[in-house]
Design a protein around this motif. Structure first.
Motif, short mmCIF file in Angstrom:
data_model
loop_
_atom_site.label_atom_id
_atom_site.label_comp_id
_atom_site.label_asym_id
_atom_site.label_seq_id
_atom_site.Cartn_x
_atom_site.Cartn_y
_atom_site.Cartn_z
N ASN A 39 31.55 17.23 30.25
CA ASN A 39 30.19 17.19 30.78
C ASN A 39 30.12 17.41 32.29
N ASN A 40 31.13 18.03 32.86
CA ASN A 40 31.14 18.24 34.30
C ASN A 40 30.48 19.59 34.62
N SER A 41 29.46 19.58 35.47
CA SER A 41 28.73 20.82 35.75
C SER A 41 29.60 21.84 36.49
N PHE A 42 30.47 21.39 37.38
CA PHE A 42 31.35 22.33 38.09
C PHE A 42 32.28 23.04 37.12
N PHE B 128 32.49 26.99 36.30
CA PHE B 128 33.76 27.69 36.45
C PHE B 128 34.17 28.35 35.13
N ASP B 129 34.02 27.61 34.04
CA ASP B 129 34.33 28.11 32.71
C ASP B 129 33.46 29.34 32.38
N HIS B 130 32.18 29.27 32.71
CA HIS B 130 31.27 30.39 32.46
C HIS B 130 31.68 31.62 33.27
N ILE B 131 32.04 31.41 34.55
CA ILE B 131 32.44 32.55 35.40
C ILE B 131 33.71 33.19 34.86
N PRO C 147 38.56 38.04 30.02
CA PRO C 147 40.03 38.09 29.93
C PRO C 147 40.63 39.29 30.64
N ASP C 148 40.01 40.45 30.53
CA ASP C 148 40.55 41.64 31.19
C ASP C 148 40.50 41.48 32.71
N GLY C 149 39.42 40.87 33.22
CA GLY C 149 39.30 40.65 34.66
C GLY C 149 40.35 39.67 35.15
N VAL C 150 40.60 38.61 34.39
CA VAL C 150 41.63 37.63 34.78
C VAL C 150 42.99 38.31 34.79
N ASN C 151 43.28 39.14 33.78
CA ASN C 151 44.56 39.87 33.75
C ASN C 151 44.68 40.80 34.94
N SER C 152 43.62 41.46 35.33
CA SER C 152 43.65 42.36 36.49
C SER C 152 43.91 41.59 37.77
N ILE C 153 43.28 40.43 37.93
CA ILE C 153 43.49 39.60 39.13
C ILE C 153 44.94 39.13 39.20
#
Length: 139
Positions: free
Chosen positions: A105-108, A112-115, A122-128
């Motif tokens: 229930n933590n808004s932060f 973060f999870d939504h972003i 997943p493709d963006g995280v792999n690229s980073i």
């Protein structure tokens, strides 16, 4: 903190002694001639034991330290621990749930999870990660 200790023992007790003299000394009063002779006889016997049987005396002291002395000390430690635990009961526990992060229930964490999951994906995280590790994937 005592509630966290269930047992207390000394697994090994070694005494490193170099005994050079054992002597009987009268602490009070005066000794008559017979008592003085008996004390001198005992002192000479102890001197014979110390000088003539030093390895035996050392082994005897080591055996007493590892056997009955250690066992007696362990019994004393455990009895003392039980008595201390009975006298000092565990303090009342306070609810500290408000001091911890409630991940569900933590808004932060939700933002973060939504972003990470929706915006970057997943493709963006792999690229980073590839960019950070120069394509090796190794940290």
């Amino acid at each position: 903190w005592l509630s966290a200790i269930d047992e207390l023992s000394i697994p090994s007790l070694q005494l490193h002694l170099n005994i050079s003299k054992i002597k009987i000394t009268q602490l009070e009063g005066t000794a008559g001639p017979l008592q003085s002779d008996i004390v001198e006889l005992l002192d000479n016997a102890l001197l014979l034991v110390v000088e003539g049987f030093r390895p035996l005396l050392t082994e005897l002291i080591d055996g007493i330290a590892q056997g009955p002395l250690r066992s007696g000390l362990n019994v004393f430690l455990n009895e003392s621990l039980v008595a201390a635990k009975e006298q000092n009961s565990c303090a009342a526990h306070n609810s500290q749930s408000d001091r911890y992060v409630n991940w569900a229930n933590n808004s932060f964490i939700q933002k973060f999870d939504h972003i990470v999951n929706e915006v970057i994906g997943p493709d963006g995280v792999n690229s980073i990660l590839s960019l950070i590790t120069n394509g090796t994937g190794a940290v």
